[in-house]
Enzyme design. Sequence first.
Site, PDB file in Angstrom:
ATOM      1  N   GLN A 159      -4.090  51.738 140.957  1.00  0.00           N
ATOM      2  CA  GLN A 159      -2.737  51.255 141.216  1.00  0.00           C
ATOM      3  C   GLN A 159      -2.433  51.257 142.711  1.00  0.00           C
ATOM      4  OE1 GLN A 159      -1.064  54.227 138.659  1.00  0.00           O
ATOM      5  NE2 GLN A 159      -0.723  52.796 136.964  1.00  0.00           N
TER       6      GLN A 159
ATOM      7  N   GLU B  56      -5.934  56.918 137.125  1.00  0.00           N
ATOM      8  CA  GLU B  56      -5.510  55.523 137.159  1.00  0.00           C
ATOM      9  C   GLU B  56      -4.700  55.210 138.410  1.00  0.00           C
ATOM     10  OE1 GLU B  56      -3.477  54.506 133.563  1.00  0.00           O
ATOM     11  OE2 GLU B  56      -5.343  54.196 132.453  1.00  0.00           O
TER      12      GLU B  56
ATOM     13  N   GLY C 145       0.126  43.901 124.606  1.00  0.00           N
ATOM     14  CA  GLY C 145      -0.150  43.990 126.037  1.00  0.00           C
ATOM     15  C   GLY C 145      -1.629  44.148 126.296  1.00  0.00           C
TER      16      GLY C 145
ATOM     17  N   CYS D 127       4.165  53.943 136.145  1.00  0.00           N
ATOM     18  CA  CYS D 127       5.010  54.519 135.096  1.00  0.00           C
ATOM     19  C   CYS D 127       5.624  55.846 135.534  1.00  0.00           C
ATOM     20  CB  CYS D 127       4.214  54.699 133.806  1.00  0.00           C
ATOM     21  SG  CYS D 127       2.762  55.742 133.972  1.00  0.00           S
TER      22      CYS D 127
END
Length: 403
Positions: A116, A112, A185, A50
């Site tokens: 990723q 996070e 989601g 993101c």
Amino acid sequence: MAGFFLAGISYQKTNAPARGWFAIDQQQYTTCLAQAPAFGIGALFILSTCNRTEIYGFAADPRALINVLCTATKGSAAAFTNQAYLKKGREAITHLFQVGAGLDSQLLGDYEIVGQLKQAVKFARDRGFINTFLDRLVSTVLQSSKDIKNNTALSKGAVSAAFAAVQYIKAAVTRPADRRILLVGAGKIGCSTCKNLVDYLGATQIVVVNRSAEKAAGIAAALHLTCAPMAKLAEQVALADIIIVTTNAAAPLILRSHLEHTSHKLIIDLSLPANVETAVKDLPHIQLIGLDEISKSNDHSLHERQADIPKANAIIARHLDEFLDWCRMRKNIPILKAISIRLGEIAAQQQRAVNDPEMPAVCQTAEQKIRRVIGGTAEKMRADNHSGCYYIEAINELLMDFS
């Protein structure tokens, strides 16, 4: 490090809608890797989150990396280049260490990014695009990140977009535990968000919707919540007070038409590209919050994390030196191999001059001497960062042992 480049865009220069044009999913990633050889690229990986889209790899020119990336994106190579930063060699390596530590994240210390990064590299490795250099680099970056997490406060406060969204709701909504919440989601961010809603807000009126009904049911069962099929999305949108979207679909799933005749709602879109239609912002009874706004929300642990940035940078410097030392030694491998071969030939000649011709070409004692000489030579190369004179020196050292 020659020919190693990074080309990327991030939140620092590019807003969320523009970043959405260059976000890639697995199918697009596959396309990029399939096209890479045609651009002369044999080793690369793409990190798309993101906050950023970055491509790391070996090329004759960094523009080749941009071109291969943009074979699969909505945005053009020209538009990407206009917003991109380009780094090479040590600068690109240092940047990846900063990214892996969460120091370059929109939410300082966002851990996070580690998952990723692992996922991005595994995807490329499974398809044969991770060479020895990239493998060692990412391994060292991950070790550095782990040390920072364990020895600093940089990741204190469960920093992530999922956590920031819940904190925003807590500050902006009265009695959030009493609100009807729709989570669209059920990927990694969706799971984290859902768990945070339950743990930090005490929310129980949560409905989970996902393209995979099995995934939605799994989250709902684990947290004692409710799920609904994607076909019922419009119906669930109308019923909800708060909607959180984490789908990362190619096109918006929640449309203005879903919301025109509904009650007041807070919608938080954590997707990239955005999965809530832009026109929703024009509805007076709808409050739409995007990624960039969430990332700027009040963070009570920020000051403590900022205070540990120098400590984190010191840890990075130590691991970076370790990696650069490995790179220097890797350059010397051909020289060390050549020295080892020549020493073996000399040892065999020496033995033939004094021993039975039936003896092995190089006996165990000679092999031990050669290993000792090679080890010492490697240490000198590492210490001096110079390899030129060691070939002759190593040969002379072995000859002295046989004299």
